[in-house]
Design an enzyme around this catalytic site. Structure first.
Site, PDB file in Angstrom:
ATOM      1  N   HIS A  29       0.769  -1.110  -0.011  1.00  0.00           N
ATOM      2  CA  HIS A  29      -0.112  -0.014  -0.024  1.00  0.00           C
ATOM      3  C   HIS A  29       0.666   1.324  -0.050  1.00  0.00           C
ATOM      4  O   HIS A  29       0.301   2.451  -0.156  1.00  0.00           O
ATOM      5  CB  HIS A  29      -0.896  -0.095   1.358  1.00  0.00           C
ATOM      6  CG  HIS A  29      -0.296   0.177   2.469  1.00  0.00           C
ATOM      7  ND1 HIS A  29       0.578  -0.402   3.036  1.00  0.00           N
ATOM      8  CD2 HIS A  29      -0.275   1.296   3.347  1.00  0.00           C
ATOM      9  CE1 HIS A  29       1.138  -0.136   4.177  1.00  0.00           C
ATOM     10  NE2 HIS A  29       0.565   1.189   4.292  1.00  0.00           N
ATOM     11  N   HIS A  61       1.547   6.896  -0.009  1.00  0.00           N
ATOM     12  CA  HIS A  61       0.682   6.130   0.799  1.00  0.00           C
ATOM     13  C   HIS A  61      -0.684   5.956   0.127  1.00  0.00           C
ATOM     14  O   HIS A  61      -1.676   6.957   0.223  1.00  0.00           O
ATOM     15  CB  HIS A  61       0.685   6.715   2.148  1.00  0.00           C
ATOM     16  CG  HIS A  61       0.082   5.621   3.050  1.00  0.00           C
ATOM     17  ND1 HIS A  61      -1.172   5.455   3.415  1.00  0.00           N
ATOM     18  CD2 HIS A  61       0.646   5.076   4.082  1.00  0.00           C
ATOM     19  CE1 HIS A  61      -1.553   4.596   4.526  1.00  0.00           C
ATOM     20  NE2 HIS A  61      -0.030   4.390   4.976  1.00  0.00           N
TER      21      HIS A  61
END
Length: 165
Positions: A70, A85
Site C-alpha cells: 500500500h 501512501h
C-alpha cells in the site's frame, strides 16, 4: 581523472515533484488521518485518485516497498525522501487489491509505473482512497513548498516545487 577522485556532488536548489496519480488535488490538512493532516510524517499534498494507477513522481531510487503493497518510499536524485501512501488503513488489506511493479533498489524515472490498485475493491472494504504524497525529510531539506493552484491533476503534471534550504 581528478573528477573521478573528487566526485563533485551536485547541489540542488529546488526539485519539481510530479503527480503520481490522476484525480482531485487535496491539501494535506484535509486528509482524514491526523498523522498526515497534522504533518507528523512531513509535508506534501494528497490526491483522491480517479484511477488505480500510481507512477513515480520523481527520478530516483525505490528505497522501500511495504510488504502490504500500500505504500512506497522513493529517494529522489536531490535526496528528498518521498512516501506515497495509497489510501488510509489500507495496510489492513495485507496487499489484497494491489499489484506492485517495482522492487527496492530499483531506479525509476518520472512516470514509471509503481503499482496498480483496485479502487472499487478498496471502497468495498470501506477504505479511504485518498493518497498522501509526503516529503518525509521535509524539515531537514526543504525551505518551502510551492504548490500548484488547481483542483485536479493528471499523472505526470507538476504537483509542487520544493525549494531547498
Amino acid at each position: 581523472m581528478l573528477a573521478k577522485i573528487f566526485k563533485h556532488k551536485k547541489r540542488f536548489e529546488k526539485e519539481e515533484i510530479f503527480s503520481p496519480l490522476t484525480g482531485e488535488l487535496v491539501p494535506l490538512e484535509r486528509v482524514p488521518d491526523p498523522v498526515f493532516s497534522q504533518k507528523m510524517m512531513g509535508d506534501g499534498v494528497a490526491v483522491i485518485p480517479e484511477e488505480g494507477v500510481l507512477v513515480s513522481p520523481v527520478e530516483g531510487e525505490v528505497v522501500q516497498v511495504f510488504h502490504t503493497k500500500h505504500a512506497i518510499g522513493i529517494k529522489s536524485l536531490s535526496g528528498l525522501e518521498i512516501l506515497l501512501h495509497v489510501g488510509l488503513e489500507t495496510v489492513e488489506l495485507n496487499g489484497e487489491g494491489f499489484t506492485v511493479f517495482i522492487k527496492e533498489g530499483q531506479t525509476v524515472k518520472v512516470g514509471d509505473p509503481l503499482l496498480n490498485f483496485d479502487i472499487a475493491f478498496l471502497r468495498n472494504e470501506n477504505k479511504e482512497i485518498i493518497t498522501p504524497i509526503i516529503i518525509t525529510n521535509y524539515s531537514d531539506k526543504v525551505d518551502e513548498i510551492e504548490r500548484v493552484d488547481q483542483q485536479a491533476v493528471s499523472r505526470g503534471e507538476k504537483l509542487f516545487v520544493c525549494n531547498f534550504k
